[in-house]
Scaffold this motif. Structure first.
Motif, PDB file in Angstrom:
ATOM      1  N   UNK A   1      13.765  40.263  -4.558  1.00  0.00           N
ATOM      2  CA  UNK A   1      14.318  41.337  -5.380  1.00  0.00           C
ATOM      3  C   UNK A   1      15.389  42.103  -4.623  1.00  0.00           C
ATOM      4  N   UNK A   2      15.134  42.398  -3.347  1.00  0.00           N
ATOM      5  CA  UNK A   2      16.126  43.120  -2.546  1.00  0.00           C
ATOM      6  C   UNK A   2      17.382  42.289  -2.355  1.00  0.00           C
ATOM      7  N   UNK A   3      17.202  40.974  -2.164  1.00  0.00           N
ATOM      8  CA  UNK A   3      18.361  40.114  -1.964  1.00  0.00           C
ATOM      9  C   UNK A   3      19.224  40.034  -3.218  1.00  0.00           C
ATOM     10  N   UNK A   4      18.585  39.935  -4.371  1.00  0.00           N
ATOM     11  CA  UNK A   4      19.357  39.882  -5.601  1.00  0.00           C
ATOM     12  C   UNK A   4      20.053  41.221  -5.877  1.00  0.00           C
ATOM     13  N   UNK A   5      19.396  42.324  -5.510  1.00  0.00           N
ATOM     14  CA  UNK A   5      20.035  43.625  -5.647  1.00  0.00           C
ATOM     15  C   UNK A   5      21.270  43.720  -4.740  1.00  0.00           C
ATOM     16  N   UNK A   6      21.136  43.175  -3.514  1.00  0.00           N
ATOM     17  CA  UNK A   6      22.275  43.170  -2.594  1.00  0.00           C
ATOM     18  C   UNK A   6      23.406  42.303  -3.129  1.00  0.00           C
TER      19      UNK A   6
ATOM     20  N   UNK B   1      28.826  41.695  -5.489  1.00  0.00           N
ATOM     21  CA  UNK B   1      29.708  41.248  -6.563  1.00  0.00           C
ATOM     22  C   UNK B   1      30.492  42.418  -7.142  1.00  0.00           C
ATOM     23  N   UNK B   2      29.852  43.577  -7.304  1.00  0.00           N
ATOM     24  CA  UNK B   2      30.574  44.761  -7.796  1.00  0.00           C
ATOM     25  C   UNK B   2      31.709  45.120  -6.836  1.00  0.00           C
TER      26      UNK B   2
END
Length: 286
Positions: A23-28, A33-34
């Motif tokens: 979850x943390x990796x996908x949030x990063x 990407x932003x």
């Protein structure tokens, strides 16, 4: 918000086996990407530091994002370094009107670093650089320009056919054009970089695309880059400072001719080149 096949809507794992680390990796990755979408390449690189391995997501989209950010980050560092003129004792400083520049002819390559303070619309100037098909308005030696793949304001591949203003050769080049917002970095600039990407010779697919060979009778240059950096003037003064760095590997014959050219002739040759590159562009965007 999307770019190519990569979307900001990266899904978080919902199955019971998903870990907090995932979850943390996908949030990063979302953060990276932003940042990438607005040209904040260094911020995107920092966000990726908390992500262990793109392959862990089992996503071609994420693997593409990893590769793009790392490629742009490495290229950005290389382009920033092109502005250093303390790395060799043979740099020569010159002026041409309001343009100050230094040049170096050494080790088979030609390098120029130029700067000029100017009153221009920086965003219009950047847009003019990113849209290569507009260059023909001030560079009549461009014969044709064609986007390869999807157009992306952060990174796009072009095929450009033109007569070189430096060597006079007919070039059928593959050109990478990228944008980086580095206003918060020590260089404090908005950066547009043009370069021959790895694989421009067409010997292998480039970013998933088959690269067409050069037209018969045309040359494909594969070792060159040019950077345009725009910095706001200090203390809130209007206008900006435009800096341009060019680095190109020369043929043996061209290097020998330029290296041994008489000083006055060499100064005129390089003055003309700098004026075409810098003043020609400034006149175009005013």
């Amino acid at each position: 918000m999307t770019c190519g096949s990569v979307s900001l809507n990266l899904p978080l794992p919902h199955d019971k086996g998903s870990s907090d680390v995932q979850a943390r990796e996908l949030s990063a990755l979302r953060c990276a990407l932003r940042a990438l979408r607005v040209g904040r390449v260094t911020v995107a690189l920092q966000a990726l530091q908390s992500v262990s391995d793109a392959s862990s997501t089992q996503s071609a989209e994420i693997a593409f994002l990893f590769e793009q950010i790392r490629r742009l980050g490495a290229a950005h560092i290389e382009h920033v370094n092109d502005f250093a003129t303390e790395d060799h004792c043979s740099w020569r400083a010159e002026n041409s009107g309001d343009i100050s520049y230094s040049y170096l002819v050494s080790d088979g390559a030609f390098r120029v670093v130029a700067q000029a303070d100017c009153e221009l619309d920086t965003l219009r100037a950047i847009a003019g650089l990113l849209e290569f098909d507009l260059w023909k308005e001030y560079k009549p030696k461009i014969v044709s320009s064609e986007v390869l793949g999807e157009h992306d304001p952060v990174e796009t591949l072009w095929r450009i056919r033109q007569t070189s203003s430096l060597t006079g050769s007919k070039n059928d080049n593959i050109v990478g054009v990228s944008f980086t917002d580095a206003l918060d970095e020590p260089i404090a600039s908005l950066c547009v970089c043009l370069y021959a990407p790895e694989g421009a010779d067409g010997s292998k697919p480039l970013r998933g695309m088959t690269i067409p060979p050069a037209e018969p009778g045309w040359i494909r240059e594969t070792n060159w880059r040019t950077s345009f950096f725009f910095s706001p003037n200090s203390k809130g003064n209007p206008g900006s400072r435009m800096r341009v760095a060019n680095c190109a590997e020369l043929t043996s014959a061209m290097f020998t001719m330029l290296y041994w050219m008489p000083p006055m002739a060499k100064r005129k040759f390089i003055n003309d080149y700098v004026n075409k590159t810098v003043q020609g562009f400034l006149d175009h965007v005013k």
